[in-house]
Design a protein around this motif. Structure first.
Motif, PDB file in Angstrom:
ATOM      1  N   ASN A 176       0.859  -1.164  -0.178  1.00  0.00           N
ATOM      2  CA  ASN A 176       0.018  -0.052  -0.120  1.00  0.00           C
ATOM      3  C   ASN A 176       0.963   1.286  -0.065  1.00  0.00           C
ATOM      4  O   ASN A 176       1.620   1.495   0.901  1.00  0.00           O
ATOM      5  CB  ASN A 176      -0.874   0.189   1.338  1.00  0.00           C
ATOM      6  CG  ASN A 176      -1.885  -1.442   1.188  1.00  0.00           C
ATOM      7  OD1 ASN A 176      -2.719  -1.137   0.618  1.00  0.00           O
ATOM      8  ND2 ASN A 176      -1.324  -2.262   2.037  1.00  0.00           N
ATOM      9  N   ASP A 214      -1.509  -3.494  -3.953  1.00  0.00           N
ATOM     10  CA  ASP A 214      -2.937  -3.289  -3.362  1.00  0.00           C
ATOM     11  C   ASP A 214      -3.336  -1.996  -3.710  1.00  0.00           C
ATOM     12  O   ASP A 214      -4.590  -1.929  -3.830  1.00  0.00           O
ATOM     13  CB  ASP A 214      -3.033  -3.697  -1.826  1.00  0.00           C
ATOM     14  CG  ASP A 214      -3.058  -5.418  -1.864  1.00  0.00           C
ATOM     15  OD1 ASP A 214      -2.942  -6.069  -2.705  1.00  0.00           O
ATOM     16  OD2 ASP A 214      -2.881  -5.779  -0.618  1.00  0.00           O
ATOM     17  N   SER A 215      -2.792  -1.036  -3.161  1.00  0.00           N
ATOM     18  CA  SER A 215      -3.284   0.407  -3.296  1.00  0.00           C
ATOM     19  C   SER A 215      -2.219   1.408  -3.554  1.00  0.00           C
ATOM     20  O   SER A 215      -1.055   1.239  -3.097  1.00  0.00           O
ATOM     21  CB  SER A 215      -4.301   0.891  -2.150  1.00  0.00           C
ATOM     22  OG  SER A 215      -3.286   0.782  -0.665  1.00  0.00           O
ATOM     23  N   GLN A 269      -5.297   5.710  -8.546  1.00  0.00           N
ATOM     24  CA  GLN A 269      -4.959   4.449  -9.340  1.00  0.00           C
ATOM     25  C   GLN A 269      -3.699   3.901  -9.580  1.00  0.00           C
ATOM     26  O   GLN A 269      -3.696   2.674  -9.826  1.00  0.00           O
ATOM     27  CB  GLN A 269      -6.251   3.990  -9.917  1.00  0.00           C
ATOM     28  CG  GLN A 269      -7.581   4.159  -9.513  1.00  0.00           C
ATOM     29  CD  GLN A 269      -8.429   3.874 -10.480  1.00  0.00           C
ATOM     30  OE1 GLN A 269      -8.556   3.942 -11.739  1.00  0.00           O
ATOM     31  NE2 GLN A 269      -9.912   3.044 -10.043  1.00  0.00           N
ATOM     32  N   GLU A 274      -2.810  -0.195  -9.252  1.00  0.00           N
ATOM     33  CA  GLU A 274      -3.515  -0.898  -8.232  1.00  0.00           C
ATOM     34  C   GLU A 274      -3.782  -2.152  -8.927  1.00  0.00           C
ATOM     35  O   GLU A 274      -4.668  -2.048 -10.056  1.00  0.00           O
ATOM     36  CB  GLU A 274      -4.626  -0.262  -7.545  1.00  0.00           C
ATOM     37  CG  GLU A 274      -4.316   1.070  -6.863  1.00  0.00           C
ATOM     38  CD  GLU A 274      -5.547   1.622  -6.117  1.00  0.00           C
ATOM     39  OE1 GLU A 274      -6.545   1.407  -6.454  1.00  0.00           O
ATOM     40  OE2 GLU A 274      -5.311   2.595  -5.229  1.00  0.00           O
TER      41      GLU A 274
END
Length: 236
Positions: free
Chosen positions: A64, A91-92, A106, A119
């Motif tokens: 992340n 993931d992010s 994104q 992402e």
């Protein structure tokens, strides 16, 4: 340590599988990306998008991306030098060119560089977007948008909504490029390569994992689980 319960190893295996399932995953959208870079404005010089085999890197602290330090650390893991391109799947992502997290991000890429992060869920988005070569997925448009930064294209000024929807509109509601944008890509990019078949870009997808994937342990745990269930059924 002695394992007293017949559930112990299966539970360990299932726990590992659960953690792996929560990790990032790779969606290349290779064919659709090639269509985007083969739209009519590229005329006789389309760009073929070629993905190399997936590279996995265990980096639980980089699943992340919430700070510029994490983004720089991620790109610092890049295994490929230009003209090759590194595309990280996490993931992010909540930062890019801003020092603090911002909503709606994104992906992120270096302009005229060779690093991209997206992402995983967004890259796999099947939402159809209309454009000059038909309906293509939003995930493909995201990957192509970030690639366009590597190819030298900035966002449309102030990310204003564009008509028709342009690939470099940060709202990403379409994937069309103008003749001027195509000319910029073809003239300025440091990541374009060529062979007898024409122009291409080579992208190495890099999957960030929280832990190493232990296939032997997972298979062993699954076998024990099946054996235990068989014995349990036989007892009834």
């Amino acid at each position: 340590m002695r394992l007293q319960s017949p559930w112990a190893v299966p539970l360990i295996a299932l726990a590992l599988a659960s953690r792996l399932a929560a990790a990032a995953f790779v969606t290349t959208n290779q064919a659709e990306m090639s269509q985007i870079y083969g739209q009519p404005v590229f005329a006789t010089t389309p760009i073929d998008v070629r993905f190399q085999p997936v590279v996995t890197i265990v980096a639980p602290g980089l699943l992340n991306i919430t700070t510029l330090a994490e983004l720089n650390a991620l790109f610092g893991l890049s295994p490929v030098n230009a003209p090759g391109i590194n595309m990280f799947f996490v993931d992010s992502v909540s930062v890019c060119n801003t020092p603090t997290p911002a909503p709606g991000i994104q992906g992120c890429a270096t302009i005229n560089g060779n690093d991209i992060v997206v992402e995983s869920v967004a890259a796999a988005d099947p939402l159809p977007l209309a454009g000059p070569v038909g309906s293509l997925s939003a995930g493909a448009a995201l990957n192509a948008h970030e690639l366009a930064h590597n190819l030298g294209l900035p966002h449309i000024p102030e990310c204003a909504p564009s008509v028709p929807p342009n690939l470099m509109d940060c709202l990403l509601t379409g994937y069309e490029l103008t003749a001027a944008q195509a000319a910029t890509v073809l003239a300025n990019s440091s990541v374009l390569q060529s062979d007898p078949s024409g122009l291409f870009v080579s992208i190495t997808p890099i999957l960030i994992l929280p832990i190493p994937a232990p296939p032997a342990l997972l298979l062993f745990g699954s076998a024990l689980m099946l054996g235990w269930l068989s014995r349990r059924r036989a007892a009834h």
